[in-house]
Design an enzyme around this catalytic site. Sequence first.
Site, mmCIF file in Angstrom:
data_model
loop_
_atom_site.group_PDB
_atom_site.id
_atom_site.type_symbol
_atom_site.label_atom_id
_atom_site.label_comp_id
_atom_site.label_asym_id
_atom_site.label_seq_id
_atom_site.Cartn_x
_atom_site.Cartn_y
_atom_site.Cartn_z
ATOM 1 N N SER A 1 -30.073 9.627 -3.455
ATOM 2 C CA SER A 1 -30.792 9.713 -4.737
ATOM 3 C C SER A 1 -32.258 9.307 -4.534
ATOM 4 C CB SER A 1 -30.064 8.867 -5.782
ATOM 5 O OG SER A 1 -30.523 9.175 -7.075
ATOM 6 N N ASP B 1 -22.568 16.434 -10.298
ATOM 7 C CA ASP B 1 -23.486 15.287 -10.396
ATOM 8 C C ASP B 1 -24.189 15.320 -11.751
ATOM 9 O OD1 ASP B 1 -25.828 13.653 -10.156
ATOM 10 O OD2 ASP B 1 -25.741 13.863 -7.969
ATOM 11 N N HIS C 1 -22.296 11.694 -8.583
ATOM 12 C CA HIS C 1 -23.430 10.976 -7.997
ATOM 13 C C HIS C 1 -23.021 9.623 -7.393
ATOM 14 C CE1 HIS C 1 -27.818 10.952 -7.683
ATOM 15 N NE2 HIS C 1 -27.862 9.691 -8.059
#
Lengths: 276, 276
Positions: free
Chosen positions: B145, B221, B254
């Site tokens: 991320s 995600d 995620h």
Amino acid sequence: MERIESYASFGGHQDVWKHRSEVLGCEMKVAVYLPPAVADGPCPVLYWLSGLTCTEQNFITKAGAQRYAAEEGVIIVAPDTSPRGDDVADAEGYDLGKGAGFYVNATEEPWASHYRMHDYVVNELPALIEANFPASSKRAIFGHSMGGHGALVLALRNPGRYASVSAFSPIVAPTRVPWGEKALGAYLGDERDAWKAWDATELVATATERLPLLIDQGDADQFLAEQLQPERLVRACEEVGHPIELRMQAGYDHSYYFIASFIGDHIRHHARALKG
Amino acid sequence: MERIESYASFGGHQDVWKHRSEVLGCEMKVAVYLPPAVADGPCPVLYWLSGLTCTEQNFITKAGAQRYAAEEGVIIVAPDTSPRGDDVADAEGYDLGKGAGFYVNATEEPWASHYRMHDYVVNELPALIEANFPASSKRAIFGHSMGGHGALVLALRNPGRYASVSAFSPIVAPTRVPWGEKALGAYLGDERDAWKAWDATELVATATERLPLLIDQGDADQFLAEQLQPERLVRACEEVGHPIELRMQAGYDHSYYFIASFIGDHIRHHARALKG
């Protein structure tokens, strides 16, 4: 059962479910890992019992078990460690009450009405799992610390119910160590003879089934000398010829880093028994 | 450097160290996994950069990386995600200030005096690692991320420094998405041209080194459409012939369950480059 968390994981799914437990008289959370093999039919179920202070979350976030469960085609069910909720009795300290059910059926107030973790894990939860998931009725059990005690005691008390049992850093003789004396005294009362039915070193002496016990224990575990004392269980097994393998692991402590390092061995051990 | 945590793990050690950072002007924690192979001589180092809100703890407790690092003989270094301490500026919200350093060198106050995570990760930390641990000067980098953005940007800005780079769910175009616009605007000021030096899709257009980019991205995600947009990086790479492999992983989100499912692939990918 209501699904409250769901994550893709190693080709399967790590979910968390919420359900009403009749045995415990409260709402419970339970983590269920479904391996990719459930697409091909029912899979056997390996129950994990966590240690003091844990919820259903610790094992699924830290142990790294999903990889091996996916490889072996085994469902892993990880319940919470006690009844929960505002009307459930609790105590000061981390080692009694919520997060510290010790997998017994309590007989003393204020615990007796909710603290029946033995019956929940042995009977109610498998019935729910086998009714609601692609699960066969083949079962195995393992756990850590208080949950290692739980796995050993539940397997020894219920011959024929589990294909295999193993433990990490278990409390093997709760009738003789501080954690166990506090918990069993509260849940079962002052009569120490009643505690013996919840002590693996006592149960093994009269076990009718010779289910092999596999135990991993770190030799740098901070609780080894005072609370765990696995040599007590080895001696009790030797006296009656009960098969046990105690593997002392050099340098390892009581943490999930230890569990993660050997969880693959344990899952493969159980998969062999569940499929054998 | 002072060791503040140490756990045996897969035959090696997962440690956490505390040290004074001159670049950041504060005390920092950094996690270091030493594989068993360090007994035979220096090992290459794989740097992991974590995402928003993380500390040095998230990766080492949840990713399950130690098994693969042990197998491949790779050291993994996981720093914190921002400078820390009472005299370090912070902001409301999880996406700016502490836990959200974005791996840039800030130029604007109140950030400029401490928020220099690029220089910390690229220069100061490797110098410390290579001076204090059995580490070779072979380096690779990956992250998740915000840390995936960091890995891509640090590798693209520093040709020759990393043998390989990969990312999970990276923010590939921070100049064009809300997380990036907020952070780069605060750390670098209102002049958007200055932001481009911290955006992988911009950097790849002028990269002098054709280091292949490996990216795993879950298609479930929750941040994919608004914040991540990996197709922007694929298009930028295609325009200049920069090698990239974007693997869209069906059903994954995620979380660290996603990272754990593919961390082995990434560590093996880096090990091949580090040993090649």
